[in-house]
Design a protein around this motif. Structure first.
Motif, PDB file in Angstrom:
ATOM      1  N   ALA A 101       0.812  -1.249   0.105  1.00 43.52           N
ATOM      2  CA  ALA A 101      -0.167  -0.069  -0.059  1.00 43.52           C
ATOM      3  C   ALA A 101       0.787   1.339   0.138  1.00 43.52           C
ATOM      4  O   ALA A 101       0.447   2.236  -0.584  1.00 43.52           O
ATOM      5  CB  ALA A 101      -0.872  -0.011   1.308  1.00 43.52           C
ATOM      6  N   LYS A 102       2.045   1.183   0.896  1.00 41.75           N
ATOM      7  CA  LYS A 102       2.872   2.245   0.724  1.00 41.75           C
ATOM      8  C   LYS A 102       3.910   2.284  -0.386  1.00 41.75           C
ATOM      9  O   LYS A 102       4.833   3.152  -0.545  1.00 41.75           O
ATOM     10  CB  LYS A 102       3.436   2.695   2.215  1.00 41.75           C
ATOM     11  N   ASN A 103       4.080   1.165  -1.114  1.00 38.78           N
ATOM     12  CA  ASN A 103       5.099   1.093  -2.138  1.00 38.78           C
ATOM     13  C   ASN A 103       6.501   1.007  -1.308  1.00 38.78           C
ATOM     14  O   ASN A 103       7.218   1.902  -2.096  1.00 38.78           O
ATOM     15  CB  ASN A 103       5.113   1.769  -3.298  1.00 38.78           C
ATOM     16  N   THR A 104       6.671   0.514  -0.366  1.00 39.60           N
ATOM     17  CA  THR A 104       7.846   0.693   0.481  1.00 39.60           C
ATOM     18  C   THR A 104       8.215  -0.896   0.992  1.00 39.60           C
ATOM     19  O   THR A 104       7.409  -1.730   1.197  1.00 39.60           O
ATOM     20  CB  THR A 104       7.659   1.491   1.677  1.00 39.60           C
ATOM     21  N   MET A 105       9.488  -1.171   0.769  1.00 39.47           N
ATOM     22  CA  MET A 105      10.295  -2.410   1.541  1.00 39.47           C
ATOM     23  C   MET A 105      11.073  -1.918   2.486  1.00 39.47           C
ATOM     24  O   MET A 105      11.610  -0.914   2.461  1.00 39.47           O
ATOM     25  CB  MET A 105      10.911  -2.818   0.279  1.00 39.47           C
ATOM     26  N   TYR A 106      11.195  -2.899   3.615  1.00 37.10           N
ATOM     27  CA  TYR A 106      11.928  -2.566   4.664  1.00 37.10           C
ATOM     28  C   TYR A 106      13.035  -3.646   4.986  1.00 37.10           C
ATOM     29  O   TYR A 106      12.842  -4.688   4.355  1.00 37.10           O
ATOM     30  CB  TYR A 106      11.030  -2.303   5.983  1.00 37.10           C
ATOM     31  N   LEU A 107      13.955  -3.222   5.783  1.00 33.58           N
ATOM     32  CA  LEU A 107      15.153  -4.420   6.300  1.00 33.58           C
ATOM     33  C   LEU A 107      15.390  -3.949   7.491  1.00 33.58           C
ATOM     34  O   LEU A 107      16.024  -3.133   7.942  1.00 33.58           O
ATOM     35  CB  LEU A 107      16.393  -4.363   5.352  1.00 33.58           C
ATOM     36  N   GLN A 108      14.660  -4.778   8.544  1.00 33.22           N
ATOM     37  CA  GLN A 108      14.974  -4.759   9.995  1.00 33.22           C
ATOM     38  C   GLN A 108      16.106  -5.526  10.193  1.00 33.22           C
ATOM     39  O   GLN A 108      16.166  -6.620   9.887  1.00 33.22           O
ATOM     40  CB  GLN A 108      13.821  -4.985  10.836  1.00 33.22           C
ATOM     41  N   MET A 109      17.141  -4.575  10.811  1.00 31.23           N
ATOM     42  CA  MET A 109      18.666  -5.351  11.042  1.00 31.23           C
ATOM     43  C   MET A 109      18.655  -5.228  12.501  1.00 31.23           C
ATOM     44  O   MET A 109      18.940  -4.261  13.189  1.00 31.23           O
ATOM     45  CB  MET A 109      19.575  -4.526  10.211  1.00 31.23           C
ATOM     46  N   ASN A 110      18.813  -6.637  13.110  1.00 33.52           N
ATOM     47  CA  ASN A 110      19.012  -6.594  14.615  1.00 33.52           C
ATOM     48  C   ASN A 110      20.330  -7.123  14.937  1.00 33.52           C
ATOM     49  O   ASN A 110      20.953  -7.892  14.196  1.00 33.52           O
ATOM     50  CB  ASN A 110      18.024  -7.462  15.282  1.00 33.52           C
ATOM     51  N   ASN A 111      20.809  -6.934  16.216  1.00 34.37           N
ATOM     52  CA  ASN A 111      22.134  -7.531  16.571  1.00 34.37           C
ATOM     53  C   ASN A 111      23.202  -7.189  15.482  1.00 34.37           C
ATOM     54  O   ASN A 111      24.012  -8.127  14.877  1.00 34.37           O
ATOM     55  CB  ASN A 111      22.028  -8.956  16.758  1.00 34.37           C
ATOM     56  N   LEU A 112      23.293  -5.968  14.969  1.00 30.95           N
ATOM     57  CA  LEU A 112      24.303  -5.831  14.082  1.00 30.95           C
ATOM     58  C   LEU A 112      25.919  -6.092  14.435  1.00 30.95           C
ATOM     59  O   LEU A 112      26.073  -5.733  15.428  1.00 30.95           O
ATOM     60  CB  LEU A 112      24.165  -4.370  13.581  1.00 30.95           C
ATOM     61  N   LYS A 113      26.555  -6.486  13.331  1.00 29.99           N
ATOM     62  CA  LYS A 113      27.860  -6.964  13.491  1.00 29.99           C
ATOM     63  C   LYS A 113      29.040  -5.924  12.845  1.00 29.99           C
ATOM     64  O   LYS A 113      28.344  -5.452  11.610  1.00 29.99           O
ATOM     65  CB  LYS A 113      28.244  -8.295  13.147  1.00 29.99           C
ATOM     66  N   LEU A 114      30.287  -6.170  13.122  1.00 29.12           N
ATOM     67  CA  LEU A 114      31.037  -5.407  12.315  1.00 29.12           C
ATOM     68  C   LEU A 114      31.094  -5.723  10.770  1.00 29.12           C
ATOM     69  O   LEU A 114      31.046  -4.655   9.988  1.00 29.12           O
ATOM     70  CB  LEU A 114      32.432  -5.503  12.925  1.00 29.12           C
ATOM     71  N   ASP A 115      30.982  -6.795  10.625  1.00 26.47           N
ATOM     72  CA  ASP A 115      31.051  -7.228   9.145  1.00 26.47           C
ATOM     73  C   ASP A 115      29.622  -6.898   8.522  1.00 26.47           C
ATOM     74  O   ASP A 115      29.609  -7.095   7.148  1.00 26.47           O
ATOM     75  CB  ASP A 115      30.917  -8.903   8.923  1.00 26.47           C
ATOM     76  N   ASP A 116      28.717  -6.259   9.076  1.00 25.68           N
ATOM     77  CA  ASP A 116      27.487  -5.734   8.399  1.00 25.68           C
ATOM     78  C   ASP A 116      27.841  -4.318   7.811  1.00 25.68           C
ATOM     79  O   ASP A 116      27.039  -3.801   7.104  1.00 25.68           O
ATOM     80  CB  ASP A 116      26.235  -5.849   9.248  1.00 25.68           C
TER      81      ASP A 116
END
Length: 115
Positions: free
Chosen positions: A74-89
């Motif tokens: 409906a919002k024409n939007t995609m998301y990426l929820q990123m938890n527990n981020l690491k240095l390699d991210d």
């Protein structure tokens, strides 16, 4: 002409959380399968998460269990929820269709994970 715009990046410490957003101006995602890609410094741009129109998701092993891809049609939007981020991210994150012949890349959004 669809123009992809990524946002939501930033600098966080290991273990932190960010949510990225992807919108498409000038058009809609439609029924296309979509994905989040990332390009770490000095490395190639690779697909890390994908989602079909019906909501089926896939992840590479390195982000599985930590990242969640979703779309709001409906919002024409995609998301990426990123938890527990690491240095390699640490990377520039891009969104695009899985069919890379459809649209040009956006500018991406920088995610930096540092202690």
């Amino acid at each position: 002409q669809v123009r992809l715009v990524e946002s939501g990046g930033g600098s966080v410490h290991p273990g932190g959380t960010l949510t990225l957003s992807c919108t498409a101006s000038g058009g809609k995602f439609g029924y296309n399968a979509m994905g989040w890609y990332r390009q770490p410094p000095g490395k190639t741009r690779d697909l890390i998460a994908s989602i079909t129109y019906g909501g089926t998701t896939t992840y590479v092993d390195s982000v599985k269990g930590r990242f969640t891809i979703s779309t709001d049609h409906a919002k024409n939007t995609m998301y990426l929820q990123m938890n527990n981020l690491k240095l390699d991210d640490t990377a520039v994150y891009y969104c695009n269709a899985l069919d890379l012949t459809l649209w040009s890349w956006g500018q991406g959004t920088q995610v930096t994970v540092s202690s």
